[in-house]
Design an enzyme around this catalytic site. Sequence first.
Site, PDB file in Angstrom:
ATOM      1  N   CYS A  56      19.406  52.953  34.244  1.00  0.00           N
ATOM      2  CA  CYS A  56      18.350  52.396  35.075  1.00  0.00           C
ATOM      3  C   CYS A  56      18.766  52.386  36.542  1.00  0.00           C
ATOM      4  O   CYS A  56      19.916  52.666  36.884  1.00  0.00           O
ATOM      5  CB  CYS A  56      18.034  50.973  34.626  1.00  0.00           C
ATOM      6  SG  CYS A  56      19.388  49.839  34.902  1.00  0.00           S
ATOM      7  N   CYS A 104      21.710  48.626  26.648  1.00  0.00           N
ATOM      8  CA  CYS A 104      20.574  49.375  27.161  1.00  0.00           C
ATOM      9  C   CYS A 104      20.782  50.878  27.042  1.00  0.00           C
ATOM     10  O   CYS A 104      19.896  51.648  27.391  1.00  0.00           O
ATOM     11  CB  CYS A 104      20.311  48.995  28.618  1.00  0.00           C
ATOM     12  SG  CYS A 104      21.777  49.028  29.628  1.00  0.00           S
ATOM     13  N   CYS A 141      24.678  45.564  34.516  1.00  0.00           N
ATOM     14  CA  CYS A 141      24.884  46.832  35.216  1.00  0.00           C
ATOM     15  C   CYS A 141      26.088  46.730  36.154  1.00  0.00           C
ATOM     16  O   CYS A 141      26.867  47.670  36.292  1.00  0.00           O
ATOM     17  CB  CYS A 141      23.658  47.209  36.035  1.00  0.00           C
ATOM     18  SG  CYS A 141      22.171  47.438  35.051  1.00  0.00           S
TER      19      CYS A 141
END
Lengths: 137, 235
Positions: free
Chosen positions: A64, A37, A107
Amino acid sequence: MAYSDKVIDHYNNPRNVGALDKSSETVGTGLVGAPECGDVMRLQIRVNPETQVIEEAKFKTFGCGSAIASSSLATEWVKGKTVSEALEIKNTDIVRELALPPVKIHCSVLAEDAIRAAIGDWKKKNGVEETATVAAH
Amino acid sequence: MDTPRTNESNCWACHASLAASPLLCPHCGKVQPSAGINYFQAFAAVTGGQPLLTLDLAALEREFHRLSRKLHPDRFARASEGEQAWSLAATALLNDAYRALKDPVQRTEYLLELKGQGVGEQNAGRNKSADRQPPADLLEEVFELNMQLEELRMNQKMGEDDPALTADLTRAQAHFDGLLAQVDSDLASQAALWDSGDDTARAAALKSMASLLDRRRYLRNLVRDVKDALATPAL
């Protein structure tokens, strides 16, 4: 996809954002990225040389909300732990605490990697054996 | 949809071989069920049914237009219900296949997906990120650039203009554009290895392409962010 309240809280009020002196002997720096990402995360720890306790932790993450929340939480969790205790933190603990959905699990993996990288850097600077981090992967 | 087929590679109506044209019988022109046919097979006339990365784009476009005409659902308005449904499905597959195959990056991503090495956020976490970590020097650059971008955005919010910072970022943009071009050229070399190499070379090419695409995604996002930031005028 809705973020959990905890993610939103960490995103709006991130804990421990900032930097520590990279060149200091007592500071370990971990810089990791998620190619999937494009996120990039820097996590730093200041370790007490006597007790090996992590006295300070800072992070800076570009990515994010889940990536920011994961690293924010990671700095909160490592503070006050010894280096070897901090290595016990698993990405699944972060997933559970933040209620991350499956597409955001990476993440938390990134945050775990960042902790390991920071500790690895500190160990390298201080000539500590690095067996623990290698075995974990 | 359940009209029996003799086997995977023969026309359900005239039993001619479908090797060169799986969606449309080359002998009797009947539309075929498209389940299980991949994008490369849909364009068998161009790819030989093989997952090739070096494709003749003009031939691909010609075949797309030819098949689109022949498979168009309007042509099957009076055909059996099964054929009507097949023409719809074949047209949808053809559109998806063309969109993916005409672009070299999407073509490569599709190949990796076929070979079980899918990339992208949806596949993240399947492989532990440690074996996919970008190189440290790239990470440093990426991080530094993000810091500069943040500073620029902050300045813009305050209505300030920092010519030195803008110049830095313009230089950075050129630098990352160059890295992106390098990745694309590396991808093309690996694609050639994939098309012509032996099994070992092909496996290695697949792996390199997966990591090149990771790097590409990284760089592409950065270049986009820099462009956006530089295009935003100070308030």
